[in-house]
Design an enzyme around this catalytic site. Structure first.
Site, PDB file in Angstrom:
ATOM      1  N   ASN A   1       1.044  -1.284   0.108  1.00 13.51           N
ATOM      2  CA  ASN A   1       0.082  -0.039  -0.040  1.00 13.51           C
ATOM      3  C   ASN A   1       0.898   1.119  -0.118  1.00 13.51           C
ATOM      4  OD1 ASN A   1       0.793   0.441   2.781  1.00 13.51           O
ATOM      5  ND2 ASN A   1      -0.580  -1.308   3.240  1.00 13.51           N
TER       6      ASN A   1
ATOM      7  N   SER B   1       8.145 -14.231  -3.348  1.00 13.63           N
ATOM      8  CA  SER B   1       7.381 -14.975  -2.417  1.00 13.63           C
ATOM      9  C   SER B   1       6.178 -14.375  -1.697  1.00 13.63           C
ATOM     10  CB  SER B   1       7.971 -15.890  -1.490  1.00 13.63           C
ATOM     11  OG  SER B   1       9.410 -16.313  -1.981  1.00 13.63           O
TER      12      SER B   1
ATOM     13  N   LYS C   1      11.798 -19.713  -3.864  1.00 15.93           N
ATOM     14  CA  LYS C   1      11.004 -20.775  -4.379  1.00 15.93           C
ATOM     15  C   LYS C   1      10.424 -21.865  -3.487  1.00 15.93           C
ATOM     16  CE  LYS C   1      10.880 -18.958  -8.814  1.00 15.93           C
ATOM     17  NZ  LYS C   1       9.513 -18.124  -9.103  1.00 15.93           N
TER      18      LYS C   1
ATOM     19  N   SER D   1      13.521 -16.567 -21.149  1.00 14.83           N
ATOM     20  CA  SER D   1      12.783 -15.212 -20.986  1.00 14.83           C
ATOM     21  C   SER D   1      13.911 -13.918 -20.635  1.00 14.83           C
ATOM     22  CB  SER D   1      11.790 -15.409 -19.592  1.00 14.83           C
ATOM     23  OG  SER D   1      12.456 -15.511 -18.557  1.00 14.83           O
TER      24      SER D   1
HETATM   25  P1  NAI Z   1       9.483 -12.570 -17.274  1.00 20.37           P
HETATM   26  O1  NAI Z   1      10.751 -11.712 -17.194  1.00 20.37           O
HETATM   27  O2  NAI Z   1       8.700 -12.888 -18.541  1.00 20.37           O
HETATM   28  O3  NAI Z   1       8.685 -12.432 -15.914  1.00 20.37           O
HETATM   29  C1  NAI Z   1       9.158 -11.752 -14.805  1.00 20.37           C
HETATM   30  C2  NAI Z   1       8.302 -10.482 -14.816  1.00 20.37           C
HETATM   31  O4  NAI Z   1       8.376 -10.126 -13.256  1.00 20.37           O
HETATM   32  C3  NAI Z   1       8.892  -9.358 -15.751  1.00 20.37           C
HETATM   33  O5  NAI Z   1       7.740  -8.925 -16.472  1.00 20.37           O
HETATM   34  C4  NAI Z   1       9.291  -8.338 -14.471  1.00 20.37           C
HETATM   35  O6  NAI Z   1       8.865  -7.214 -14.861  1.00 20.37           O
HETATM   36  C5  NAI Z   1       8.159  -8.464 -13.247  1.00 20.37           C
HETATM   37  N1  NAI Z   1       8.828  -8.136 -12.085  1.00 20.37           N
HETATM   38  C6  NAI Z   1       9.935  -8.202 -11.349  1.00 20.37           C
HETATM   39  N2  NAI Z   1       9.849  -7.483 -10.250  1.00 20.37           N
HETATM   40  C7  NAI Z   1       8.465  -7.269 -10.204  1.00 20.37           C
HETATM   41  C8  NAI Z   1       7.802  -6.444  -9.282  1.00 20.37           C
HETATM   42  N3  NAI Z   1       8.363  -6.134  -7.984  1.00 20.37           N
HETATM   43  N4  NAI Z   1       6.339  -6.118  -9.185  1.00 20.37           N
HETATM   44  C9  NAI Z   1       5.863  -6.595 -10.352  1.00 20.37           C
HETATM   45  N5  NAI Z   1       6.409  -7.060 -11.358  1.00 20.37           N
HETATM   46  C10 NAI Z   1       7.652  -7.447 -11.262  1.00 20.37           C
HETATM   47  O7  NAI Z   1      10.404 -14.024 -16.953  1.00 20.37           O
HETATM   48  P2  NAI Z   1       9.558 -15.468 -16.555  1.00 20.37           P
HETATM   49  O8  NAI Z   1      11.052 -16.410 -16.675  1.00 20.37           O
HETATM   50  O9  NAI Z   1       8.892 -15.746 -17.425  1.00 20.37           O
HETATM   51  O10 NAI Z   1       9.356 -15.568 -15.200  1.00 20.37           O
HETATM   52  C11 NAI Z   1       7.870 -15.793 -14.668  1.00 20.37           C
HETATM   53  C12 NAI Z   1       7.904 -16.614 -13.471  1.00 20.37           C
HETATM   54  O11 NAI Z   1       8.343 -17.801 -14.077  1.00 20.37           O
HETATM   55  C13 NAI Z   1       8.984 -16.203 -12.446  1.00 20.37           C
HETATM   56  O12 NAI Z   1       8.299 -16.552 -11.200  1.00 20.37           O
HETATM   57  C14 NAI Z   1      10.189 -17.257 -12.704  1.00 20.37           C
HETATM   58  O13 NAI Z   1      10.898 -17.467 -11.412  1.00 20.37           O
HETATM   59  C15 NAI Z   1       9.446 -18.382 -13.043  1.00 20.37           C
HETATM   60  N6  NAI Z   1      10.178 -19.307 -13.751  1.00 20.37           N
HETATM   61  C16 NAI Z   1      10.879 -18.970 -14.815  1.00 20.37           C
HETATM   62  C17 NAI Z   1      11.722 -20.223 -15.417  1.00 20.37           C
HETATM   63  C18 NAI Z   1      12.593 -19.716 -16.548  1.00 20.37           C
HETATM   64  O14 NAI Z   1      13.426 -20.563 -17.098  1.00 20.37           O
HETATM   65  N7  NAI Z   1      12.310 -18.782 -17.555  1.00 20.37           N
HETATM   66  C19 NAI Z   1      11.714 -21.581 -14.859  1.00 20.37           C
HETATM   67  C20 NAI Z   1      10.909 -21.749 -13.711  1.00 20.37           C
HETATM   68  C21 NAI Z   1      10.203 -20.776 -13.324  1.00 20.37           C
END
Ligand code: NAI
Length: 286
Positions: A78, A147, A190, A222
């Protein structure tokens, strides 16, 4: 009747959040997204200029519509939480109402209710440092962004979620197995996310019959993953060693999210669902 989804963590067309939005849209859901404030301008102007039109294409040839893009910083619950230097930061100046509580209020005002909540965001400022070299500040920042942000979203959106709805997050196997290079407390974040998935499933299930699950996804190149630095190696490793020797597409994760949000998954809650070509089941690399 159509369902409405709010997907937090979409800022381009490369990540899991975008793919989940597409799969949910293809299944008939209305799409709202939450975009990290500093990334908002580029994302919105790219959308407007048609830069994503090719990747907006759904199977039936139509383009995914995003009903509204909300600025969001999930590290703040908030306005009282927002420190002065962030408030006055140029990257935040143009946007308003982007704390979790305010976004939930705005969605309520604009649309009333949602059915599906997706958390597809993570951040660990010290991710490239080994855990044993991570600072307290870096560790707590990883937990806060990756988290607690989920707990906060569930807390603030639960009141506007329709009974029978579904919440989903994205996790990574580094929570339970050693993945060198996934540092800065991200492995811990995680682990917390997966544990919280179980407790939130209990609480949201008893309160509103809402299901809470997390998808343990395989490696995807990504924007966030490229920032970690070892993603190409992890993709190669998976290709070589997983039971299914194919590249993992974001769409496969998106489709799982659509399944988990549908009545087909009506008895699945508190679960960690692996979408990783089966890599998690291997004991050794071969
Ligand atoms: P991504 O870069 O597309 O997504 C991450 C997003 O989080 C970005 O859009 C970023 O702007 C946003 N973000 C970061 N801090 C933020 C905040 N404080 N408030 C709001 N938004 C915030 O990358 P990805 O990899 O698709 O990540 C999405 C989820 O998938 C994450 O939880 C990541 O840990 C998980 N994941 C990704 C894997 C991979 O190999 N890319 C594997 C397993 C899980």
């Amino acid at each position: 009747k159509g369902k409405r989804a709010f997907i937090a963590g979409v800022a381009d067309d490369n990540g899991y959040g975008w793919a989940i939005a597409k799969s949910l849209a293809a299944a008939g859901a209305e799409i709202l997204v939450g975009t990290w404030v500093p990334a908002l301008n580029i994302f919105e102007s790219s959308l407007r200029r048609g830069k994503f039109d090719e990747s907006r294409k759904l199977q039936d040839g139509s383009l995914m519509e995003i009903s509204k893009v909300y600025p969001l910083d999930a590290v703040y619950d908030n306005p009282e939480d927002v420190p002065e230097d962030v408030k006055t930061n140029k990257r935040y100046a143009g946007a308003t109402n982007w704390t979790v509580q305010e976004v939930a209020e705005s969605v309520k005002k604009d649309f009333g209710t949602i059915d599906i909540l997706v958390h597809s965001l993570a951040n660990g400022p010290e991710v490239s440092k080994p855990l044993s070299e991570t600072s307290r500040k870096g560790y707590l920042a990883a937990l806060s962004a990756s988290s607690y942000s989920y707990i906060s979203l569930v807390k603030h959106f639960l009141p506007i979620m329709n009974p029978g709805g579904s919440a989903i997050s994205l996790t990574y196997i580094a929570s339970e197995r050693i993945i060198p290079g996934y540092g800065g407390g991200m492995s811990s974040a995680k682990a917390a996310l997966e544990s919280d998935t179980r407790v939130l499933a209990f609480e949201a299930g008893r309160k509103k019959r809402i299901r809470v699950n997390t998808i343990s996804a395989g490696p995807l190149g990504s924007r966030a993953a490229k920032a970690i630095g070892f993603i190409d190696m992890m993709i190669d490793y998976s290709f070589t060693n997983a039971p299914l020797q194919k590249e993992l597409s974001a769409e496969e994760v998106g489709n799982t999210a659509a399944f988990l949000s549908s009545p087909l998954a009506s008895a699945i809650t508190g679960a960690v669902i692996y979408v990783d070509n089966g890599l998690n089941a291997m004991g050794v690399g071969v």
